[in-house]
Write a protein that holds these residues in place. Structure first.
Motif, PDB file in Angstrom:
ATOM      1  N   PHE A 102       0.840  -1.206   0.000  1.00  0.00           N
ATOM      2  CA  PHE A 102       0.000   0.000   0.000  1.00  0.00           C
ATOM      3  C   PHE A 102       0.872   1.252   0.000  1.00  0.00           C
ATOM      4  CE2 PHE A 102      -2.462   3.339   2.066  1.00  0.00           C
ATOM      5  CZ  PHE A 102      -3.688   3.259   1.424  1.00  0.00           C
ATOM      6  N   ALA A 103       1.896   1.268   0.827  1.00  0.00           N
ATOM      7  CA  ALA A 103       2.768   2.446   0.915  1.00  0.00           C
ATOM      8  C   ALA A 103       3.640   2.592  -0.325  1.00  0.00           C
ATOM      9  CB  ALA A 103       3.645   2.348   2.162  1.00  0.00           C
ATOM     10  N   ILE A 104       4.185   1.487  -0.814  1.00  0.00           N
ATOM     11  CA  ILE A 104       5.047   1.540  -2.001  1.00  0.00           C
ATOM     12  C   ILE A 104       4.274   2.085  -3.192  1.00  0.00           C
ATOM     13  CG2 ILE A 104       6.296   0.120  -3.675  1.00  0.00           C
ATOM     14  CD1 ILE A 104       6.980  -1.760  -1.307  1.00  0.00           C
ATOM     15  N   GLN A 105       3.032   1.642  -3.343  1.00  0.00           N
ATOM     16  CA  GLN A 105       2.235   2.041  -4.496  1.00  0.00           C
ATOM     17  C   GLN A 105       1.632   3.444  -4.344  1.00  0.00           C
ATOM     18  OE1 GLN A 105       1.148  -2.479  -5.986  1.00  0.00           O
ATOM     19  NE2 GLN A 105      -0.533  -1.141  -5.475  1.00  0.00           N
ATOM     20  N   ARG A 106       1.903   4.080  -3.195  1.00  0.00           N
ATOM     21  CA  ARG A 106       1.511   5.480  -3.008  1.00  0.00           C
ATOM     22  C   ARG A 106       2.729   6.340  -2.627  1.00  0.00           C
ATOM     23  NH1 ARG A 106      -4.494   6.519  -1.067  1.00  0.00           N
ATOM     24  NH2 ARG A 106      -5.565   4.654  -1.841  1.00  0.00           N
ATOM     25  N   ASP A 107       3.905   5.849  -2.943  1.00  0.00           N
ATOM     26  CA  ASP A 107       5.135   6.585  -2.615  1.00  0.00           C
ATOM     27  C   ASP A 107       5.348   7.687  -3.655  1.00  0.00           C
ATOM     28  OD1 ASP A 107       7.712   7.483  -2.136  1.00  0.00           O
ATOM     29  OD2 ASP A 107       8.494   5.492  -1.653  1.00  0.00           O
ATOM     30  N   PRO A 108       5.379   8.962  -3.236  1.00  0.00           N
ATOM     31  CA  PRO A 108       5.566  10.058  -4.201  1.00  0.00           C
ATOM     32  C   PRO A 108       6.889   9.987  -4.956  1.00  0.00           C
ATOM     33  CG  PRO A 108       5.740  10.860  -1.929  1.00  0.00           C
ATOM     34  CD  PRO A 108       5.228   9.450  -1.856  1.00  0.00           C
ATOM     35  N   LYS A 109       7.831   9.213  -4.446  1.00  0.00           N
ATOM     36  CA  LYS A 109       9.096   9.031  -5.158  1.00  0.00           C
ATOM     37  C   LYS A 109       8.862   8.297  -6.479  1.00  0.00           C
ATOM     38  CE  LYS A 109      12.026   6.254  -3.175  1.00  0.00           C
ATOM     39  NZ  LYS A 109      13.044   5.759  -2.209  1.00  0.00           N
ATOM     40  N   TYR A 110       7.879   7.421  -6.513  1.00  0.00           N
ATOM     41  CA  TYR A 110       7.576   6.642  -7.712  1.00  0.00           C
ATOM     42  C   TYR A 110       6.323   7.136  -8.438  1.00  0.00           C
ATOM     43  CZ  TYR A 110      10.479   3.444  -4.928  1.00  0.00           C
ATOM     44  OH  TYR A 110      11.471   2.886  -4.150  1.00  0.00           O
ATOM     45  N   TRP A 111       5.402   7.772  -7.695  1.00  0.00           N
ATOM     46  CA  TRP A 111       4.103   8.135  -8.256  1.00  0.00           C
ATOM     47  C   TRP A 111       3.788   9.600  -7.899  1.00  0.00           C
ATOM     48  CZ3 TRP A 111       2.581   4.061 -11.080  1.00  0.00           C
ATOM     49  CH2 TRP A 111       3.028   2.801 -10.705  1.00  0.00           C
ATOM     50  N   PRO A 112       3.991  10.528  -8.807  1.00  0.00           N
ATOM     51  CA  PRO A 112       3.639  11.928  -8.537  1.00  0.00           C
ATOM     52  C   PRO A 112       2.154  12.052  -8.158  1.00  0.00           C
ATOM     53  CG  PRO A 112       4.936  11.744 -10.553  1.00  0.00           C
ATOM     54  CD  PRO A 112       4.592  10.347 -10.145  1.00  0.00           C
TER      55      PRO A 112
END
Length: 519
Positions: free
Chosen positions: A412-422
């Motif tokens: 959940f956190a990885i797929q909402r990490d601003p480093k990967y997903w603006p």
């Protein structure tokens, strides 16, 4: 005033407790791994007692902690037991793929004596039994078999359309809980494609299949405790007699699967479904003199997890998709137009190839799965066999992971990490356009897991969700209503991503295809 001897004893006990806490909760500090400050006795499990959120989502908070933004891994304590939360993509890739043999088991477990269906299904079963079982079950999920099932699935899609007509109190619109509608649809789908049974949940919401599925995922405090122990304190499951599949559900599944398998053996009919595979496994076991009651439980366990995981994952994906589309009429219009054009091109009936490859539908569902992965974490247990080199965290840390330590990957956190997903919390299907899809960093998107132990039913799950969405959106657009939540609040008792209450939307009748066909 207490006697001197009593005061001395109390002081000694307090001193021993202090020393024990310093040593036990100094583990990560001694090994120079970044860690979340624990509380004596309960470690980092405070949320389990406050019920402010599920521990599964708490692990995402660990990932997001500002102090850990540069950490490759974070140490936590589950009561007094150290565990690791991974943040670095290369370490995650190693655990799931490169060093899979060292992490082929989940950290979670079920009681093999009190919950045979829980411990023997493909989700929980341990290696090497897992590998053997997955190989035998895999034929159900080939492209050829799924295409064969598609005609059965479209029949349920038409039943969904018929069912929605019964909700309308006028010709214009109606309000309903989309999660319940979606769950009725996916329950009927799984029953027909996996078991060859007409569950009729859409027509009879209180039928046995839906009733049992509803009970399994009824997240009471007691069920929350059971799931927490199974996932985070697996050494206790036998001592505490923890059951993920209740006795009532187990009895229902045993009776149903035994009956369906007997009928299939008697008729010698084939449907290219799960029951065919289970019948073949049974036949092979009988021929080898290996078939017994325990073997039948292994077969029934696969049906049990197929049912529960199959209807829940797809119905949740449908629900969150409709919710997000209700808030973005512009995106919903684009998707409905794509569905409409495909229906016109194929005379009102979409083929398997077409529905599987509708570009914008695929983008929408992929984005929903980014925001709402059904399982918010992946869990693995380090298996260090004699003669093998143990797993370490080099070059990030000079630390060797001990045998049996639990490792958690917070999807959940990885797929909402601003480093990967603006703008990570914004629903934006364009992230998954053909040109953008190839730019995603490795290990930043894996709603079905990754590596050899990924979700075996992901393709069927995606197809179910897409089919349900097509049969809803072809005749309706969905809009928010007074009962629609402005923000999603996840159920703190649930081990899957689940909204605390029903998600109510307004369905507005708008039969674009029929209107066009009558022109």
């Amino acid at each position: 005033m207490l006697p001197t001897d009593t005061l001395f004893l109390l002081a000694a006990l307090v001193g021993l407790f202090y020393v024990w806490c310093r040593y036990t909760y100094g583990y990560w500090q001694r090994h120079k791994i970044p860690y979340i400050q624990p509380i004596p006795i309960i470690g980092n499990t405070k949320v389990m007692f406050t019920l402010s959120k599920s521990f599964f989502l708490y692990l995402s908070d660990v990932y997001d902690d500002d102090k850990m933004s540069n950490a490759a891994a974070v140490g936590i304590y589950i009561f007094n037991k150290p565990a690791i939360v991974l943040r670095e993509p290369e370490l995650i890739k190693s655990v799931l793929i490169k060093d899979f043999q060292k992490f082929s088991n989940r950290a979670a477990a079920c009681d093999p004596h009190g919950d045979a269906l829980g411990s023997n299904n493909l989700f929980f079963i341990r290696n090497p039994q897992w590998k053997e079982l997955r190989t035998k079950i895999s034929p159900v999920f080939t492209t050829g078999k799924i295409k064969h099932m598609y005609s059965l699935m479209t029949e349920i899609g038409l039943e969904l359309e018929t069912n929605l007509k019964t909700y309308a109190k006028s010709d214009d619109s109606f309000v309903t809980d989309v999660k319940e509608v979606s769950a009725l649809f996916t329950t009927d789908l799984i029953a027909t494609i996996a078991f060859g049974i007409k569950a009729n949940s859409l027509a009879n919401p209180n039928g046995e299949f839906r009733k049992q599925g509803r009970k399994f995922l009824e997240f009471t405090l007691r069920r929350a405790i059971d799931f927490s122990i199974a996932f985070f304190f697996s050494n206790w499951v036998s001592k505490l007699r923890i059951k993920l599949f209740t006795p009532e559900f187990s009895t229902f599944m045993r009776g149903t699967i035994s009956h369906v398998m007997a009928e299939r053996e008697k008729s010698k009919a084939t449907r290219s479904d799960l029951i065919d595979v289970l019948v073949n496994i049974k036949k092979e076991a009988v021929e080898n003199g290996e078939y017994n009651a325990e073997m039948q439980d292994v077969l029934t366990a696969q049906a049990a997890v197929f049912l529960t995981a199959g209807f829940e994952a797809s119905s949740s994906t449908m629900t969150f998709t409709l919710y997000e589309l209700s808030k973005r009429p512009d995106l919903q219009k684009r998707l409905r137009n794509e569905i409409y054009e495909a229906l016109v091109a194929e005379n009102g009936k979409l083929s398997y190839e077409t529905i599987s490859n509708l570009p914008y539908l695929g983008m929408v569902v992929d984005e929903v799965l980014r925001l709402y992965p059904v399982l918010p974490i992946l869990d693995r247990q380090h298996l260090h066999k004699d003669g093998e080199s143990p797993f370490d965290l080099k070059p990030y840390y000079d630390y060797t992971v001990p045998k049996d330590m639990s490792v958690y990957i917070p999807l959940f956190a990885i797929q909402r990490d601003p480093k990967y997903w603006p703008n990570p919390n914004t629903f934006d299907p364009e992230r998954f356009s053909p040109e953008n899809k190839n730019t995603h960093p490795p290990m930043a998107y894996m709603p079905f897991g990754n590596g050899p132990r990924n979700c075996i039913g992901s393709r069927i799950g995606l197809l179910q969700s897409k089919l349900g969405l097509v049969h809803i959106l072809k005749d309706h657009y969905v809009a928010t209503c007074a009962k629609t939540p402005e923000e999603i609040t996840f159920d703190p008792f649930s081990f899957v991503l689940s909204y605390k209450d029903g998600i109510y939307l307004r369905f507005v009748n708008d039969k674009l295809y029929e209107r066009s066909a009558n022109k």
